[in-house]
Each structure stands twice: as C-alpha cells, then as structure tokens.
Design a protein around this motif. Structure first.
Motif, PDB file in Angstrom:
ATOM      1  N   ASP A 167      10.955  -2.669 -21.729  1.00  0.00           N
ATOM      2  CA  ASP A 167      10.100  -2.943 -22.975  1.00  0.00           C
ATOM      3  C   ASP A 167       8.654  -2.158 -22.571  1.00  0.00           C
ATOM      4  OD1 ASP A 167       7.829  -4.402 -21.843  1.00  0.00           O
ATOM      5  OD2 ASP A 167       9.831  -6.320 -21.560  1.00  0.00           O
ATOM      6  N   ALA A 168       7.935  -1.944 -23.803  1.00  0.00           N
ATOM      7  CA  ALA A 168       6.647  -1.103 -23.429  1.00  0.00           C
ATOM      8  C   ALA A 168       5.344  -2.158 -23.023  1.00  0.00           C
ATOM      9  CB  ALA A 168       6.259  -0.877 -24.943  1.00  0.00           C
ATOM     10  N   GLY A 169       5.698  -3.678 -22.671  1.00  0.00           N
ATOM     11  CA  GLY A 169       4.828  -4.454 -22.268  1.00  0.00           C
ATOM     12  C   GLY A 169       4.788  -4.494 -20.739  1.00  0.00           C
ATOM     13  N   ALA A 170       5.378  -5.775 -20.244  1.00  0.00           N
ATOM     14  CA  ALA A 170       5.260  -5.949 -19.152  1.00  0.00           C
ATOM     15  C   ALA A 170       6.123  -5.194 -18.060  1.00  0.00           C
ATOM     16  CB  ALA A 170       5.716  -7.591 -18.743  1.00  0.00           C
ATOM     17  N   ASP A 171       7.527  -4.846 -18.574  1.00  0.00           N
ATOM     18  CA  ASP A 171       8.339  -3.769 -18.084  1.00  0.00           C
ATOM     19  C   ASP A 171       7.583  -2.659 -17.677  1.00  0.00           C
ATOM     20  OD1 ASP A 171      10.293  -5.596 -18.093  1.00  0.00           O
ATOM     21  OD2 ASP A 171      11.406  -4.619 -19.529  1.00  0.00           O
ATOM     22  N   PHE A 172       6.747  -1.887 -18.538  1.00  0.00           N
ATOM     23  CA  PHE A 172       6.145  -0.728 -18.220  1.00  0.00           C
ATOM     24  C   PHE A 172       5.096  -1.074 -17.234  1.00  0.00           C
ATOM     25  CE2 PHE A 172       2.262   2.260 -18.667  1.00  0.00           C
ATOM     26  CZ  PHE A 172       3.072   3.463 -18.948  1.00  0.00           C
ATOM     27  N   ASP A 173       4.643  -2.266 -16.846  1.00  0.00           N
ATOM     28  CA  ASP A 173       3.686  -2.314 -15.748  1.00  0.00           C
ATOM     29  C   ASP A 173       4.122  -2.745 -14.599  1.00  0.00           C
ATOM     30  OD1 ASP A 173       1.608  -2.255 -17.758  1.00  0.00           O
ATOM     31  OD2 ASP A 173       1.456  -4.338 -18.188  1.00  0.00           O
ATOM     32  N   SER A 174       5.511  -3.154 -14.578  1.00  0.00           N
ATOM     33  CA  SER A 174       6.127  -3.670 -13.541  1.00  0.00           C
ATOM     34  C   SER A 174       7.537  -3.106 -12.851  1.00  0.00           C
ATOM     35  CB  SER A 174       6.337  -5.279 -13.587  1.00  0.00           C
ATOM     36  OG  SER A 174       7.351  -5.711 -14.827  1.00  0.00           O
ATOM     37  N   LYS A 175       8.037  -2.464 -13.972  1.00  0.00           N
ATOM     38  CA  LYS A 175       9.482  -1.820 -13.649  1.00  0.00           C
ATOM     39  C   LYS A 175       9.041  -0.353 -13.549  1.00  0.00           C
ATOM     40  CE  LYS A 175      12.144  -5.507 -15.450  1.00  0.00           C
ATOM     41  NZ  LYS A 175      12.482  -6.003 -14.365  1.00  0.00           N
ATOM     42  N   ILE A 176       9.217   0.273 -12.378  1.00  0.00           N
ATOM     43  CA  ILE A 176       8.720   1.649 -12.046  1.00  0.00           C
ATOM     44  C   ILE A 176       9.808   2.595 -11.680  1.00  0.00           C
ATOM     45  CG2 ILE A 176       6.809   3.260 -11.110  1.00  0.00           C
ATOM     46  CD1 ILE A 176       5.604   0.881 -12.815  1.00  0.00           C
ATOM     47  N   VAL A 177      10.213   3.719 -12.384  1.00  0.00           N
ATOM     48  CA  VAL A 177      10.848   4.592 -11.925  1.00  0.00           C
ATOM     49  C   VAL A 177      10.434   5.635 -11.212  1.00  0.00           C
ATOM     50  CG1 VAL A 177      12.812   6.324 -12.776  1.00  0.00           C
ATOM     51  CG2 VAL A 177      12.260   4.264 -14.171  1.00  0.00           C
ATOM     52  N   HIS A 237       8.615   3.908 -22.158  1.00  0.00           N
ATOM     53  CA  HIS A 237       9.692   2.912 -21.437  1.00  0.00           C
ATOM     54  C   HIS A 237      10.763   2.489 -22.411  1.00  0.00           C
ATOM     55  CE1 HIS A 237       8.779   2.257 -17.439  1.00  0.00           C
ATOM     56  NE2 HIS A 237       9.062   1.014 -17.196  1.00  0.00           N
ATOM     57  N   GLU A 238      10.595   2.489 -23.633  1.00  0.00           N
ATOM     58  CA  GLU A 238      11.631   2.018 -24.261  1.00  0.00           C
ATOM     59  C   GLU A 238      12.741   2.719 -24.493  1.00  0.00           C
ATOM     60  OE1 GLU A 238      10.004   1.075 -28.226  1.00  0.00           O
ATOM     61  OE2 GLU A 238       8.840  -0.446 -27.602  1.00  0.00           O
ATOM     62  N   TYR A 239      12.525   4.153 -24.332  1.00  0.00           N
ATOM     63  CA  TYR A 239      13.618   5.075 -24.106  1.00  0.00           C
ATOM     64  C   TYR A 239      14.688   4.762 -22.816  1.00  0.00           C
ATOM     65  CZ  TYR A 239      10.028   7.931 -26.816  1.00  0.00           C
ATOM     66  OH  TYR A 239       9.106   8.189 -27.494  1.00  0.00           O
ATOM     67  N   MET A 276      20.485  -5.903 -19.435  1.00  0.00           N
ATOM     68  CA  MET A 276      19.537  -4.628 -19.372  1.00  0.00           C
ATOM     69  C   MET A 276      20.438  -3.601 -18.277  1.00  0.00           C
ATOM     70  SD  MET A 276      15.932  -4.002 -18.095  1.00  0.00           S
ATOM     71  CE  MET A 276      16.311  -4.075 -16.493  1.00  0.00           C
ATOM     72  N   ARG A 277      20.552  -2.355 -18.856  1.00  0.00           N
ATOM     73  CA  ARG A 277      21.463  -1.481 -18.292  1.00  0.00           C
ATOM     74  C   ARG A 277      20.673  -1.294 -16.971  1.00  0.00           C
ATOM     75  NH1 ARG A 277      20.494   4.100 -21.442  1.00  0.00           N
ATOM     76  NH2 ARG A 277      21.542   2.744 -23.086  1.00  0.00           N
ATOM     77  N   ARG A 279      -1.098   3.963 -30.249  1.00  0.00           N
ATOM     78  CA  ARG A 279       0.317   4.434 -30.935  1.00  0.00           C
ATOM     79  C   ARG A 279       1.221   3.165 -30.569  1.00  0.00           C
ATOM     80  NH1 ARG A 279       1.050  10.161 -27.725  1.00  0.00           N
ATOM     81  NH2 ARG A 279      -1.100  11.181 -28.314  1.00  0.00           N
ATOM     82  N   PRO A 280       2.390   3.300 -31.299  1.00  0.00           N
ATOM     83  CA  PRO A 280       3.330   2.332 -31.221  1.00  0.00           C
ATOM     84  C   PRO A 280       3.828   1.866 -29.797  1.00  0.00           C
ATOM     85  CG  PRO A 280       4.264   3.803 -33.040  1.00  0.00           C
ATOM     86  CD  PRO A 280       2.773   4.509 -32.277  1.00  0.00           C
ATOM     87  N   GLY A 281       3.815   0.767 -29.558  1.00  0.00           N
ATOM     88  CA  GLY A 281       4.005   0.225 -28.087  1.00  0.00           C
ATOM     89  C   GLY A 281       2.756  -0.131 -27.550  1.00  0.00           C
ATOM     90  N   ALA A 282       1.746   0.583 -27.614  1.00  0.00           N
ATOM     91  CA  ALA A 282       0.559   0.322 -26.982  1.00  0.00           C
ATOM     92  C   ALA A 282      -0.267  -0.551 -28.010  1.00  0.00           C
ATOM     93  CB  ALA A 282      -0.221   1.630 -26.693  1.00  0.00           C
TER      94      ALA A 282
END
Length: 340
Positions: A89-99, A83-85, A1-2, A262-265
């Motif tokens: 990922d739109a799931g666990a990463d959205f919740d736990s990887k915060i920019v 978050h996919e941009y 992952m980048r 929407r997609p992702g959610a």
C-alpha cells in the motif's frame, strides 16, 4: 501479500510472487531503534539504469533508484503510488517495507560498460531518497558512486539525507572527471511542521549545513524548495526566512515547488490533515478539488514571491570554485538516523 513469500522461499524467474526481480530475494528485519517496525526486502534487480518515460516533464532522461519505499516517511511524498505496483500500500507499507536492490553497484558498473551506453547524465534521488536511513546500513551509494566515478559519467543527486557527506570523497573525485551536481530538498524550516510531515528526515537546518559543506568542497549544490505547503508554510514571513537561510548556505540555485497531491499521496495527506489540522481540510479540498495541483494563480503567486526573494538574497550569483576545494571532513556516523 505476495512479498510474504520471500520470507521462506527463493522465487524463481517465472514465479509470479516476484515478477520484477531475479532470484534470491529475502526479507530482513533489524532490532535497532532506527529500523524498528521496518522490513527490508533484499532483492537482486535485473537492471538499474532506468530510462525516464518521454511523457515525463523532467530535465533528465536516466535515473538510478537503489531503493523502493522510503523510511523518511514524508506524508506528502509523490512516489507513494509506486508501492502499489508491488502489491504494497501507498501508506504505511511505503514507509516501512523497503525494497533494497543489493546488487545495484554491480549492475551500474555493468550497464555503464555496455556498448550501447553513451555516457548520458544520470539523476538519483528523484523517486525515493537514495540517502534515506537504510543507506546507513546497506551503503549502496558508495558502490554506485565509485562506478560512476570510474566511468567518468555525469550525474546529480537530490536528497534530504545528510548522509551524503559520508561520500564526499567519492563526489569530489567524480567531479574531477565529469559534471557532478547535488540538491537538497528543503521546503520549510518550521520545526513543528518538519517533525509532523517529514518525521524520518534530518532537521532542515542540518540539510542546509550539508549544502554549504558540499559547496565549500566544490560540489555545486542547490535547493529544491519543495514542497511549499498551503496554509502551513506559505506565509510571506515563512517564505522569507526559508529563502534567507537557503542563501546563507550558499545554494547555487533555488527551485520552488508547491505541494502537489497525486493519487496515493493525496489520500495519505488528507488523512494526516484531518487528524492534525481538521480546520484546513475544506480549504485543501477547495485548492485541490479538481486535481493533483493547486490552482495556477496560487502557484504563480508563491513561486514569484520565492524567486524575488532569491534575487534579493543573491542566490545563484556565485558558484563553487573547484580550484579552492577544501579537504574532506571526517565522515559522519551513519547514524543520520538520529534526528536532531
């Protein structure tokens, strides 16, 4: 992952590992209960005031989003797809990887002073919550609000975070110079549903108490009653109880919105539904089988009920009197993170 590259390197402006951001991004974790399992990517953003695409059907043209991803972990959040941009990922990463855009306040002040800026209204909290739990540590909003106050620039805040009361002093000072508004997102009051679908947020009743506090201090605050969850929070009794308590909080307005997927959610919500309420999966597939939105007839039935209740309970009849503003209360602990 980048994003893993940011743990060890300082990406240059032409490095494809961090195409959206300037140099200096680092990853950070905190060994505290409120942030356990979360990673914060502290970045130097290149810009902060965003122009809303013309195709968006929203009543504002500009936004500020100091964070991407959200520790509120709302299962249904429409912003998950964004978050996919970032190759997350739109799931666990959205919740736990915060920019975290650590230079947000500096950029706001700079962009408000630019000759091309004409003092347009800026909406905050419309993508992810600017008063999510990370704000208790980073305190980006104080710098942002200070810049908006100093520029006498109109703005509004949408949030689920009671931490907004920490900044009541800046909100009232800004409201003396420009149009300032706020809204809380409170779609339902059921404690079991809240704990299951909004596990990182303050109790809905605490949000309504915060709404009442803002109104008492002359900051016009309404409620976005969103989302109404089909078959979970849409019974006539549930709607009436929720609207009654919103009215008791002195909300200046109420806007109902039925859940949209929407997609992702959509994928994240249906996975949750299959675990927690498997019997409802066929009914949701019937409602949302053709797209992100429930059928128009269902939406109109629910929103009509809510609007009639809002009229019955007197929402919108009174507005806060700024001339009778109360002194600000002592600031609450940044530990909005403790969910009551």
């Amino acid at each position: 992952m980048r994003w893993d590259n940011l743990r060890l390197t300082d990406a240059g402006p032409d490095d494809p590992a961090a195409p959206l951001f300037a140099r200096g991004a680092v990853a950070r974790t905190f060994d505290t209960p409120g942030f356990r399992g979360m990673t914060f990517y502290e970045i130097q953003a290149r810009s902060i005031i965003n122009r809303v695409p013309a195709a968006s059907r929203v009543p504002f043209d500009y936004t500020i989003n100091p964070y991407r991803g959200c520790g509120h972990r709302c299962v249904y959040c429409f912003a998950r797809k964004t978050h996919e941009y970032l190759d997350l990922d739109a799931g666990a990463d959205f919740d736990s990887k915060i920019v975290v855009k650590v230079n947000a306040a500096e950029l706001v002040r700079k962009e408000l002073a630019a000759p091309r800026w004409r003092g347009q209204h800026i909406a905050m909290g419309t993508n992810v919550d600017c008063y999510q739990r990370a704000e208790g540590r980073y305190e980006l909003m104080r710098g942002i609000l200070t810049a908006l106050r100093d520029a006498a620039n109109p703005f509004s805040v949408l949030t689920k975070g009671t931490l907004i009361l920490r900044d009541l002093d800046l909100l009232t000072e800004a409201a003396d110079r420009a149009d300032v508004g706020a809204s809380f997102s409170v779609g339902f009051l059921d404690p079991d549903v809240w704990r299951s679908v909004e596990p990182g947020t303050p109790d809905p009743r605490r949000r309504l108490e915060a709404c009442a506090t803002l109104n008492a201090h002359g900051i016009g605050c309404g409620v976005l009653m969103a989302p109404v969850l089909p078959y979970l929070t849409d019974s006539p009794a549930q709607l009436e109880r929720t609207v009654r308590e919103i009215a008791a909080a002195g909300a200046t307005h109420l806007t109902p919105i039925v859940l949209h997927l929407r997609p992702g959610a959509r994928q994240w919500w249906l996975a949750w539904l299959s675990r927690e309420h498997p019997r409802l999966v066929p009914r949701y597939l019937e409602l949302y089988g053709r797209g992100a939105y429930a059928p128009r007839a269902y939406q109109e039935r629910v929103t009509t009920q809510i609007r009639e209740l809002a009229t019955r309970f007197g929402i919108g009849r009174a507005t806060p009197a700024r001339a009778r503003r109360l002194p600000p209360p002592p600031p609450p602990s940044p530990q909005q993170l403790t969910l009551l």
